[in-house]
Scaffold this motif. Structure first.
Motif, PDB file in Angstrom:
ATOM      1  N   PHE A 150       0.789  -1.233   0.000  1.00 46.15           N
ATOM      2  CA  PHE A 150       0.000   0.000   0.000  1.00 46.15           C
ATOM      3  C   PHE A 150       0.827   1.292   0.000  1.00 46.15           C
ATOM      4  O   PHE A 150       0.390   2.296  -0.559  1.00 46.15           O
ATOM      5  CB  PHE A 150      -0.935   0.003   1.216  1.00 46.15           C
ATOM      6  N   PHE A 151       1.995   1.277   0.634  1.00 43.89           N
ATOM      7  CA  PHE A 151       2.776   2.512   0.699  1.00 43.89           C
ATOM      8  C   PHE A 151       3.350   2.952  -0.651  1.00 43.89           C
ATOM      9  O   PHE A 151       3.247   4.136  -1.000  1.00 43.89           O
ATOM     10  CB  PHE A 151       3.909   2.383   1.729  1.00 43.89           C
ATOM     11  N   PRO A 152       3.969   2.056  -1.467  1.00 49.28           N
ATOM     12  CA  PRO A 152       4.543   2.529  -2.741  1.00 49.28           C
ATOM     13  C   PRO A 152       3.552   3.252  -3.655  1.00 49.28           C
ATOM     14  O   PRO A 152       3.859   4.349  -4.155  1.00 49.28           O
ATOM     15  CB  PRO A 152       5.082   1.239  -3.372  1.00 49.28           C
ATOM     16  N   PRO A 153       2.340   2.697  -3.889  1.00 46.40           N
ATOM     17  CA  PRO A 153       1.401   3.443  -4.734  1.00 46.40           C
ATOM     18  C   PRO A 153       0.995   4.785  -4.117  1.00 46.40           C
ATOM     19  O   PRO A 153       0.823   5.777  -4.835  1.00 46.40           O
ATOM     20  CB  PRO A 153       0.190   2.501  -4.836  1.00 46.40           C
ATOM     21  N   ARG A 154       0.849   4.827  -2.787  1.00 44.83           N
ATOM     22  CA  ARG A 154       0.472   6.075  -2.125  1.00 44.83           C
ATOM     23  C   ARG A 154       1.590   7.092  -2.225  1.00 44.83           C
ATOM     24  O   ARG A 154       1.365   8.299  -2.404  1.00 44.83           O
ATOM     25  CB  ARG A 154       0.162   5.791  -0.645  1.00 44.83           C
ATOM     26  N   ALA A 155       2.828   6.618  -2.104  1.00 48.83           N
ATOM     27  CA  ALA A 155       3.986   7.508  -2.173  1.00 48.83           C
ATOM     28  C   ALA A 155       4.128   8.129  -3.556  1.00 48.83           C
ATOM     29  O   ALA A 155       4.505   9.304  -3.685  1.00 48.83           O
ATOM     30  CB  ALA A 155       5.252   6.746  -1.801  1.00 48.83           C
ATOM     31  N   THR A 156       3.840   7.363  -4.593  1.00 48.16           N
ATOM     32  CA  THR A 156       3.926   7.912  -5.949  1.00 48.16           C
ATOM     33  C   THR A 156       2.908   9.032  -6.152  1.00 48.16           C
ATOM     34  O   THR A 156       3.157   9.971  -6.927  1.00 48.16           O
ATOM     35  CB  THR A 156       3.700   6.808  -7.005  1.00 48.16           C
ATOM     36  N   ASP A 157       1.785   8.961  -5.461  1.00 53.14           N
ATOM     37  CA  ASP A 157       0.794  10.049  -5.530  1.00 53.14           C
ATOM     38  C   ASP A 157       1.336  11.335  -4.923  1.00 53.14           C
ATOM     39  O   ASP A 157       0.866  12.430  -5.245  1.00 53.14           O
ATOM     40  CB  ASP A 157      -0.493   9.651  -4.803  1.00 53.14           C
ATOM     41  N   HIS A 158       2.306  11.200  -4.009  1.00 48.92           N
ATOM     42  CA  HIS A 158       2.947  12.365  -3.393  1.00 48.92           C
ATOM     43  C   HIS A 158       4.202  12.787  -4.163  1.00 48.92           C
ATOM     44  O   HIS A 158       4.975  13.618  -3.678  1.00 48.92           O
ATOM     45  CB  HIS A 158       3.329  12.060  -1.944  1.00 48.92           C
ATOM     46  N   GLY A 159       4.423  12.213  -5.339  1.00 47.81           N
ATOM     47  CA  GLY A 159       5.573  12.594  -6.154  1.00 47.81           C
ATOM     48  C   GLY A 159       6.881  11.966  -5.723  1.00 47.81           C
ATOM     49  O   GLY A 159       7.964  12.458  -6.058  1.00 47.81           O
ATOM     50  N   ILE A 160       6.813  10.850  -4.980  1.00 51.56           N
ATOM     51  CA  ILE A 160       8.021  10.180  -4.510  1.00 51.56           C
ATOM     52  C   ILE A 160       8.513   9.203  -5.576  1.00 51.56           C
ATOM     53  O   ILE A 160       7.728   8.419  -6.121  1.00 51.56           O
ATOM     54  CB  ILE A 160       7.734   9.417  -3.196  1.00 51.56           C
ATOM     55  N   SER A 161       9.822   9.243  -5.880  1.00 53.33           N
ATOM     56  CA  SER A 161      10.392   8.381  -6.910  1.00 53.33           C
ATOM     57  C   SER A 161      10.624   6.971  -6.373  1.00 53.33           C
ATOM     58  O   SER A 161      10.534   6.714  -5.179  1.00 53.33           O
ATOM     59  CB  SER A 161      11.727   8.953  -7.406  1.00 53.33           C
ATOM     60  N   GLN A 162      10.987   6.055  -7.294  1.00 51.39           N
ATOM     61  CA  GLN A 162      11.255   4.666  -6.911  1.00 51.39           C
ATOM     62  C   GLN A 162      12.416   4.586  -5.915  1.00 51.39           C
ATOM     63  O   GLN A 162      12.350   3.857  -4.916  1.00 51.39           O
ATOM     64  CB  GLN A 162      11.599   3.849  -8.163  1.00 51.39           C
ATOM     65  N   THR A 163      13.467   5.339  -6.177  1.00 51.95           N
ATOM     66  CA  THR A 163      14.624   5.339  -5.270  1.00 51.95           C
ATOM     67  C   THR A 163      14.239   5.884  -3.898  1.00 51.95           C
ATOM     68  O   THR A 163      14.655   5.360  -2.860  1.00 51.95           O
ATOM     69  CB  THR A 163      15.774   6.176  -5.859  1.00 51.95           C
ATOM     70  N   GLN A 164      13.450   6.957  -3.865  1.00 50.03           N
ATOM     71  CA  GLN A 164      13.019   7.537  -2.588  1.00 50.03           C
ATOM     72  C   GLN A 164      12.121   6.577  -1.812  1.00 50.03           C
ATOM     73  O   GLN A 164      12.191   6.509  -0.574  1.00 50.03           O
ATOM     74  CB  GLN A 164      12.297   8.865  -2.846  1.00 50.03           C
ATOM     75  N   ILE A 165      11.270   5.826  -2.532  1.00 45.44           N
ATOM     76  CA  ILE A 165      10.449   4.806  -1.875  1.00 45.44           C
ATOM     77  C   ILE A 165      11.344   3.771  -1.212  1.00 45.44           C
ATOM     78  O   ILE A 165      11.109   3.336  -0.080  1.00 45.44           O
ATOM     79  CB  ILE A 165       9.495   4.137  -2.881  1.00 45.44           C
ATOM     80  N   GLY A 166      12.414   3.383  -1.915  1.00 44.98           N
ATOM     81  CA  GLY A 166      13.364   2.432  -1.352  1.00 44.98           C
ATOM     82  C   GLY A 166      14.049   2.983  -0.113  1.00 44.98           C
ATOM     83  O   GLY A 166      14.284   2.258   0.860  1.00 44.98           O
ATOM     84  N   ILE A 167      14.363   4.288  -0.130  1.00 42.67           N
ATOM     85  CA  ILE A 167      15.008   4.913   1.028  1.00 42.67           C
ATOM     86  C   ILE A 167      14.069   4.912   2.227  1.00 42.67           C
ATOM     87  O   ILE A 167      14.471   4.598   3.358  1.00 42.67           O
ATOM     88  CB  ILE A 167      15.450   6.345   0.686  1.00 42.67           C
ATOM     89  N   VAL A 168      12.807   5.252   1.998  1.00 40.95           N
ATOM     90  CA  VAL A 168      11.824   5.256   3.091  1.00 40.95           C
ATOM     91  C   VAL A 168      11.649   3.842   3.643  1.00 40.95           C
ATOM     92  O   VAL A 168      11.674   3.624   4.866  1.00 40.95           O
ATOM     93  CB  VAL A 168      10.472   5.809   2.616  1.00 40.95           C
ATOM     94  N   SER A 169      11.485   2.870   2.744  1.00 32.51           N
ATOM     95  CA  SER A 169      11.284   1.489   3.183  1.00 32.51           C
ATOM     96  C   SER A 169      12.502   0.964   3.939  1.00 32.51           C
ATOM     97  O   SER A 169      12.373   0.212   4.905  1.00 32.51           O
ATOM     98  CB  SER A 169      10.990   0.587   1.978  1.00 32.51           C
ATOM     99  N   GLY A 170      13.685   1.381   3.496  1.00 30.44           N
ATOM    100  CA  GLY A 170      14.899   0.901   4.133  1.00 30.44           C
ATOM    101  C   GLY A 170      15.281   1.640   5.393  1.00 30.44           C
ATOM    102  O   GLY A 170      16.073   1.129   6.198  1.00 30.44           O
ATOM    103  N   SER A 171      14.722   2.845   5.609  1.00 25.70           N
ATOM    104  CA  SER A 171      15.131   3.648   6.764  1.00 25.70           C
ATOM    105  C   SER A 171      14.776   2.970   8.083  1.00 25.70           C
ATOM    106  O   SER A 171      15.516   3.068   9.066  1.00 25.70           O
ATOM    107  CB  SER A 171      14.482   5.038   6.699  1.00 25.70           C
ATOM    108  N   CYS A 172      13.648   2.275   8.113  1.00 22.49           N
ATOM    109  CA  CYS A 172      13.258   1.534   9.325  1.00 22.49           C
ATOM    110  C   CYS A 172      14.310   0.480   9.650  1.00 22.49           C
ATOM    111  O   CYS A 172      14.723   0.316  10.803  1.00 22.49           O
ATOM    112  CB  CYS A 172      11.890   0.884   9.128  1.00 22.49           C
ATOM    113  N   ASP A 173      14.768  -0.217   8.607  1.00 30.40           N
ATOM    114  CA  ASP A 173      15.751  -1.267   8.823  1.00 30.40           C
ATOM    115  C   ASP A 173      17.137  -0.705   9.127  1.00 30.40           C
ATOM    116  O   ASP A 173      17.928  -1.341   9.822  1.00 30.40           O
ATOM    117  CB  ASP A 173      15.803  -2.179   7.600  1.00 30.40           C
ATOM    118  N   VAL A 174      17.449   0.484   8.597  1.00 32.55           N
ATOM    119  CA  VAL A 174      18.724   1.122   8.942  1.00 32.55           C
ATOM    120  C   VAL A 174      18.770   1.424  10.433  1.00 32.55           C
ATOM    121  O   VAL A 174      19.767   1.140  11.119  1.00 32.55           O
ATOM    122  CB  VAL A 174      18.924   2.422   8.127  1.00 32.55           C
ATOM    123  N   ALA A 175      17.689   2.000  10.941  1.00 33.95           N
ATOM    124  CA  ALA A 175      17.619   2.296  12.377  1.00 33.95           C
ATOM    125  C   ALA A 175      17.654   1.008  13.188  1.00 33.95           C
ATOM    126  O   ALA A 175      18.329   0.927  14.227  1.00 33.95           O
ATOM    127  CB  ALA A 175      16.339   3.079  12.688  1.00 33.95           C
TER     128      ALA A 175
END
Length: 454
Positions: A52-77
């Motif tokens: 659900f997040f990737p399609p919603r993020a694209t509606d906010h103008g978020i790119s594929q790479t930025q979606i990956g950064i958001v998804s990965g930030s939880c795991d980085v922390a």
């Protein structure tokens, strides 16, 4: 067989000091059920954003790479904080660490759902990263204790407790896409996140009352203090540890790749709505829920290595199946997607229990003689590679590499890497003498391992 070198020999995991009587079996059983309920919520929260997040993020103008950064930030922390958790865990603070993590995680879930109301796309992107980082901190605390607390309540049934918690966690992952598919059409995108966060907060309050404290008596604390455990980084960089962690990380990499790249690719190819794709993703979580218990039983019976090899062999087969539609476009049907998700569900689940077990064996073979330290090393190291795999899968493979060469060739590259690492891992297992029956981490098993290694 008793170990003469174990610094915790004879020390009860829930000691009977004055004012801290051994909790009744009923209370310990209720505590395990509560921990299982919270692990269920964590499983739901892990699988919920994927479809659900990737399609919603694209509606906010978020790119594929930025979606990956958001998804990965939880795991980085989660990754960074796992190093801290590994050194902070003690017999006296298991409950505090666990419940602090659940409260942090619940707050982050609610905030992440409310971000959909942010209008400015740049602020939305930054806040998504921040809330996922906070969630990662909480998740690292929860995951570190999720298995340790039940095995502390019932130390002679550690393998059974591990299998039970992993199965419930898998059921939670199964329910994540279903949870979102039902609640989003009813109340909007933020509804499942807010509902889940409130549910976790309520369970955490109950945990304050129900979960018993686990303070060690002075004699036990003195034993642990006077022991000289091998340095954590020293164990982490040993070749045997790396030979377990890196190939296993390639298996876990698929989760990040799947959530950031595959969901969008499949939507684009089929034209299906996000909630329909979310229902298809149930195949992955359902498989994980079913195989979690089976893997736990097989591991307990000594077949961990066979299960681990299955996980590594299935990974390149799964990624190659994602590449096949490049030559045969008509094969990319719903049935093909379900097959891929089922294979991935089996491979990821099959790597969890065995990798935890092998990390314990590696710590013992590299000189660690403290049972508590062995378990802490295995738990925190597992979380490090689990998170690292998801980070690389989300930000680098599913994000940057996917944008650079496209989905199909990214899958092909992933396949070649997986073939190399599975070969490396199998050769390591053979040369290390791990082929055959290898048993799980009851007190007696670890003591026998330590004694036989002396």
């Amino acid at each position: 067989m008793e170990s003469k070198n174990s610094d915790t020999e004879g020390a009860p995991l829930i000691p009977t000091t004055p004012g801290n009587e051994f909790p009744s079996q009923l209370r310990r059983a209720i505590a395990v059920v509560l921990v299982a309920a919270l692990s269920f919520v964590e499983g739901v929260s892990m699988s919920l954003p994927g479809p659900f997040f990737p399609p919603r993020a694209t509606d906010h103008g978020i790119s594929q790479t930025q979606i990956g950064i958001v998804s990965g930030s939880c795991d980085v922390a989660n990754l960074c904080f796992s190093f801290i958790i590994g050194s902070l865990i003690s017999p006296s603070n298991k409950k505090a660490v666990f419940l602090t993590g659940t409260f942090i995680s619940s707050a982050a879930l609610v905030l992440f759902g409310l971000l959909d109301y942010v209008i400015d796309d740049r602020i939305y992107f930054v806040l998504c990263i921040l809330t996922r980082i906070v969630n990662g901190v909480g998740v690292s605390m929860v995951y570190a204790m999720m298995i340790l607390i039940p095995s502390t309540c019932f130390p002679q049934k550690a393998a059974l407790m591990n299998s039970f918690i992993q199965t419930i966690f898998g059921v939670g992952m199964f329910c994540g896409p279903v949870f979102g598919s039902i609640l989003i059409p009813i109340g909007g995108y933020e509804t499942p996140f807010i509902s889940l966060g409130i549910m976790e907060a309520v369970l955490s309050v109950l945990g304050i009352i129900i979960i018993p404290a686990f303070p060690a008596d002075k004699k036990t604390e003195k034993k642990i203090k006077n022991s000289k455990p091998i340095g954590y980084l020293h164990l982490l960089v040993r070749f045997s540890t790396i030979s377990i962690l890196l190939p296993t990380g390639v298996v876990f990499l698929f989760s990040g790749f799947r959530d950031t790249a595959y969901v969008l690719h499949y939507q684009e190819v089929t034209g299906l709505a996000a909630n329909i794709v979310g229902i298809l993703f149930v195949a992955n979580s359902l498989t994980a829920a079913i195989t979690g218990f089976v893997v736990g039983v097989l591991t307990q019976k000594g077949y961990a290595i066979s299960v681990m090899i299955l996980a590594h062999v299935l990974t390149p087969l799964t990624t190659f199946a994602m590449f096949v539609p490049y030559f045969l476009p008509k094969i990319e049907t719903r049935g093909w997607a379900v097959l891929i998700l089922v294979m991935n569900g089996i491979s990821v689940d099959a790597a969890v229990n065995p990798s935890y077990l092998l990390l314990q064996k590696a710590a013992i073979r590299n000189g660690e003689r403290n049972i508590d330290q062995v378990r802490k090393f295995a738990s925190s190291s597992f979380m490090i590679i689990f998170c690292s795999g998801r980070i690389v899968g989300a930000a680098i493979v599913g994000g940057y590499l996917n944008e650079l060469v496209g989905f199909y060739f990214t899958s092909l590259i992933y396949t070649m890497v997986a073939i190399v690492t599975v070969t490396w891992h199998i050769v390591f297992l053979v040369k290390s003498g791990f082929i055959g029956k290898v048993y799980f981490d009851t007190e007696e098993d670890i003591a026998e391992d330590i004694a036989s290694d002396n």
